[in-house]
Scaffold this motif. Structure first.
Motif, mmCIF file in Angstrom:
data_model
loop_
_atom_site.group_PDB
_atom_site.id
_atom_site.type_symbol
_atom_site.label_atom_id
_atom_site.label_comp_id
_atom_site.label_asym_id
_atom_site.label_seq_id
_atom_site.Cartn_x
_atom_site.Cartn_y
_atom_site.Cartn_z
ATOM 1 N N TYR A 1 0.819 -1.208 0.000
ATOM 2 C CA TYR A 1 0.000 0.000 0.000
ATOM 3 C C TYR A 1 0.857 1.263 0.000
ATOM 4 N N ASP A 2 0.472 2.241 -0.819
ATOM 5 C CA ASP A 2 1.094 3.564 -0.788
ATOM 6 C C ASP A 2 0.365 4.399 0.257
ATOM 7 N N PRO A 3 1.055 4.798 1.338
ATOM 8 C CA PRO A 3 0.374 5.478 2.448
ATOM 9 C C PRO A 3 -0.205 6.839 2.094
ATOM 10 N N ARG A 4 0.108 7.372 0.929
ATOM 11 C CA ARG A 4 -0.519 8.636 0.554
ATOM 12 C C ARG A 4 -2.005 8.444 0.308
ATOM 13 N N GLY A 5 -2.389 7.236 -0.089
ATOM 14 C CA GLY A 5 -3.808 6.942 -0.309
ATOM 15 C C GLY A 5 -4.413 6.145 0.819
ATOM 16 N N SER A 6 -3.671 5.948 1.900
ATOM 17 C CA SER A 6 -4.145 5.155 3.043
ATOM 18 C C SER A 6 -3.380 5.668 4.264
ATOM 19 N N GLN A 7 -3.900 6.792 4.827
ATOM 20 C CA GLN A 7 -3.136 7.548 5.820
ATOM 21 C C GLN A 7 -2.786 6.726 7.068
ATOM 22 N N GLY A 8 -3.759 5.985 7.573
ATOM 23 C CA GLY A 8 -3.507 5.177 8.766
ATOM 24 C C GLY A 8 -2.431 4.136 8.511
ATOM 25 N N MET A 9 -2.387 3.638 7.275
ATOM 26 C CA MET A 9 -1.353 2.672 6.913
ATOM 27 C C MET A 9 0.027 3.309 7.056
ATOM 28 N N GLY A 10 0.131 4.587 6.706
ATOM 29 C CA GLY A 10 1.412 5.284 6.853
ATOM 30 C C GLY A 10 1.857 5.327 8.300
ATOM 31 N N LEU A 11 0.911 5.614 9.193
ATOM 32 C CA LEU A 11 1.245 5.654 10.618
ATOM 33 C C LEU A 11 1.645 4.258 11.116
ATOM 34 N N ARG B 1 1.452 -5.712 11.713
ATOM 35 C CA ARG B 1 1.456 -5.264 13.107
ATOM 36 C C ARG B 1 0.337 -4.246 13.306
ATOM 37 N N GLY B 2 -0.867 -4.629 12.906
ATOM 38 C CA GLY B 2 -1.993 -3.701 12.943
ATOM 39 C C GLY B 2 -2.216 -3.195 11.538
ATOM 40 N N ASP B 3 -3.217 -3.722 10.856
ATOM 41 C CA ASP B 3 -3.353 -3.502 9.414
ATOM 42 C C ASP B 3 -4.523 -2.567 9.101
ATOM 43 N N PRO B 4 -4.247 -1.251 8.936
ATOM 44 C CA PRO B 4 -5.327 -0.303 8.645
ATOM 45 C C PRO B 4 -6.024 -0.544 7.311
ATOM 46 N N ALA B 5 -5.451 -1.403 6.445
ATOM 47 C CA ALA B 5 -6.148 -1.705 5.189
ATOM 48 C C ALA B 5 -7.549 -2.218 5.491
ATOM 49 N N TYR B 6 -7.711 -2.897 6.633
ATOM 50 C CA TYR B 6 -9.036 -3.430 6.964
ATOM 51 C C TYR B 6 -10.080 -2.324 7.024
ATOM 52 N N PHE B 7 -9.786 -1.249 7.793
ATOM 53 C CA PHE B 7 -10.828 -0.225 7.926
ATOM 54 C C PHE B 7 -10.707 0.898 6.908
ATOM 55 N N GLU B 8 -9.539 1.047 6.291
ATOM 56 C CA GLU B 8 -9.401 2.122 5.301
ATOM 57 C C GLU B 8 -9.734 1.661 3.883
ATOM 58 N N LEU B 9 -9.477 0.391 3.579
ATOM 59 C CA LEU B 9 -9.665 -0.068 2.202
ATOM 60 C C LEU B 9 -10.765 -1.109 2.065
ATOM 61 N N LEU B 10 -10.929 -1.944 3.086
ATOM 62 C CA LEU B 10 -11.885 -3.054 2.958
ATOM 63 C C LEU B 10 -13.196 -2.811 3.696
ATOM 64 N N GLY B 11 -13.250 -1.766 4.515
ATOM 65 C CA GLY B 11 -14.504 -1.486 5.221
ATOM 66 C C GLY B 11 -14.786 -2.447 6.353
ATOM 67 N N VAL B 12 -13.752 -3.072 6.936
ATOM 68 C CA VAL B 12 -13.905 -4.013 8.046
ATOM 69 C C VAL B 12 -13.286 -3.410 9.304
ATOM 70 N N LYS C 1 -15.791 -1.334 9.745
ATOM 71 C CA LYS C 1 -16.558 -0.353 8.991
ATOM 72 C C LYS C 1 -15.601 0.573 8.260
ATOM 73 N N ASN C 2 -16.134 1.228 7.258
ATOM 74 C CA ASN C 2 -15.283 2.024 6.398
ATOM 75 C C ASN C 2 -14.953 3.377 7.027
ATOM 76 N N ILE C 3 -13.647 3.687 7.097
ATOM 77 C CA ILE C 3 -13.176 4.978 7.587
ATOM 78 C C ILE C 3 -12.463 5.667 6.424
ATOM 79 N N ASP C 4 -12.699 6.948 6.250
ATOM 80 C CA ASP C 4 -12.098 7.686 5.140
ATOM 81 C C ASP C 4 -10.584 7.474 5.089
ATOM 82 N N ARG C 5 -10.128 6.850 4.016
ATOM 83 C CA ARG C 5 -8.709 6.485 3.939
ATOM 84 C C ARG C 5 -7.809 7.706 3.750
ATOM 85 N N LEU C 6 -8.393 8.815 3.287
ATOM 86 C CA LEU C 6 -7.576 9.999 3.020
ATOM 87 C C LEU C 6 -7.502 10.947 4.213
ATOM 88 N N GLY C 7 -8.295 10.711 5.241
ATOM 89 C CA GLY C 7 -8.265 11.558 6.432
ATOM 90 C C GLY C 7 -7.187 11.069 7.400
#
Lengths: 77, 240
Positions: free
Chosen positions: B58-68, B81-92, B94-100
């Protein structure tokens, strides 16, 4: 209006004639929900919907030329 | 491989994979990993790494939590070690705005602690995320709690289990702090934090890592330099 649909993985089974990319003719004002209905994707099926690369929901309205992508919510690791 | 390398050259990719595996020709250079290769040619900043570990997919510019998560993971830019793709990209769940980026820090912390519990219990991430946590953003590991208590009879409480996850994250951090790691190492390459994405749905985005770190360390009970405080360690039963 015409909408391109891209289906991946196990959701490919809902593709018209099994095509990876299909173009569907929908009535103006149709939503993602209407598209899912047309494809025959049952409500309970787990899926991520993207409209032009942004997250969409069944209520998202569609416009002519939109690209809708459907894939199951799987992560790699 | 006998020709200039270009983005998207699949045949060259296959050939280079083999050459890298066997350390043949230029593959011998590539086998050292992207950071060493980039450093060898004078541009370590071009390696898409954190703490020397390459990014996952994942490029963290399009998935902010992933960057952190990449920047604060103790093993470098891993999504395991904690995969934000679940809530930023897959909606699991629930879906959280990936760009915020505001408010992401507390969520990432909870997911990191949850993944520490999954790993320590010897369970599979895929199964655990979908079946062994309450489907809430703060991911209470109720299913794992049930498994552990059934297997051990130990009678853990949910709070104890969650504290165990947090304790692991802090113990790892103390280890790193003693090895000289701090905020300066919770970093991403300048391409990610300074160069806006040129196209796609996240066009114009950079990863707001600094802002997220400013929220993350307080959420962790660490100093602004990213070191666990004696108070936090005492709360978790760890010696400073």
């Amino acid at each position: 209006m015409r909408v391109d649909v891209r289906l991946f993985s196990v959701l490919r089974r809902y593709a018209p004639e099994g095509a990876e990319v299909a173009t569907l003719e929908l009535e103006p004002g149709a939503t993602v929900g209407r598209l899912l209905e047309r494809l025959g994707v049952p409500e309970g099926v787990e899926r991520v919907v993207l409209v032009n690369g942004h997250h969409g929901s069944p209520e998202t309205p569609l416009a002519d030329g939109d690209v809708v992508t459907l894939f199951p919510p799987v992560a790699g690791g | 491989v006998g020709r200039a390398l270009k983005w998207g050259d699949a045949d060259a990719l296959v050939a280079l994979t083999r050459m890298t595996g066997h350390r043949e020709g230029f593959g011998d250079v590539l086998a050292d990993g992207s950071l060493r290769v980039a450093t060898r040619y004078g541009h370590p900043e071009l390696a898409m790494c954190s703490k020397g570990q390459d990014f996952a997919g994942y490029d963290p510019r399009g998935s902010q939590g992933m960057g952190l998560a990449y920047a604060t993971s103790p093993i470098g830019a891993s999504h395991m070690r904690g995969d934000p793709a679940y809530f930023e990209l897959l909606g699991v769940p629930k879906n959280i705005d990936r760009l915020g980026h505001k408010g992401k820090a507390a969520i990432v912390k909870d997911w990191q602690d949850f993944f520490a519990i999954i790993d320590s219990a010897g369970l599979c991430v895929f199964f655990s995320v979908r079946n062994l946590m309450e489907q809430r953003l703060d991911c209470p590991p109720t299913g794992i709690l049930e498994y552990l208590n059934a297997a051990t009879g130990a009678g853990y409480t949910l709070d104890e289990l969650r504290k165990a996850g947090e304790r692991i994250a802090n113990a790892e951090r103390v280890f790193l702090a003693r090895a000289g790691f701090s905020r300066k190492d919770d970093s991403l390459p300048p391409r990610i934090t300074q160069e806006p994405l040129p196209d796609g749905p996240a066009k114009g985005m950079v990863c707001h890592l600094d802002e997220m770190l400013d929220e993350y360390y307080p959420a962790r009970g660490w100093t602004k330099d990213g070191v666990p405080t004696p108070e936090k360690l005492a709360e978790l039963g760890l010696k400073p």
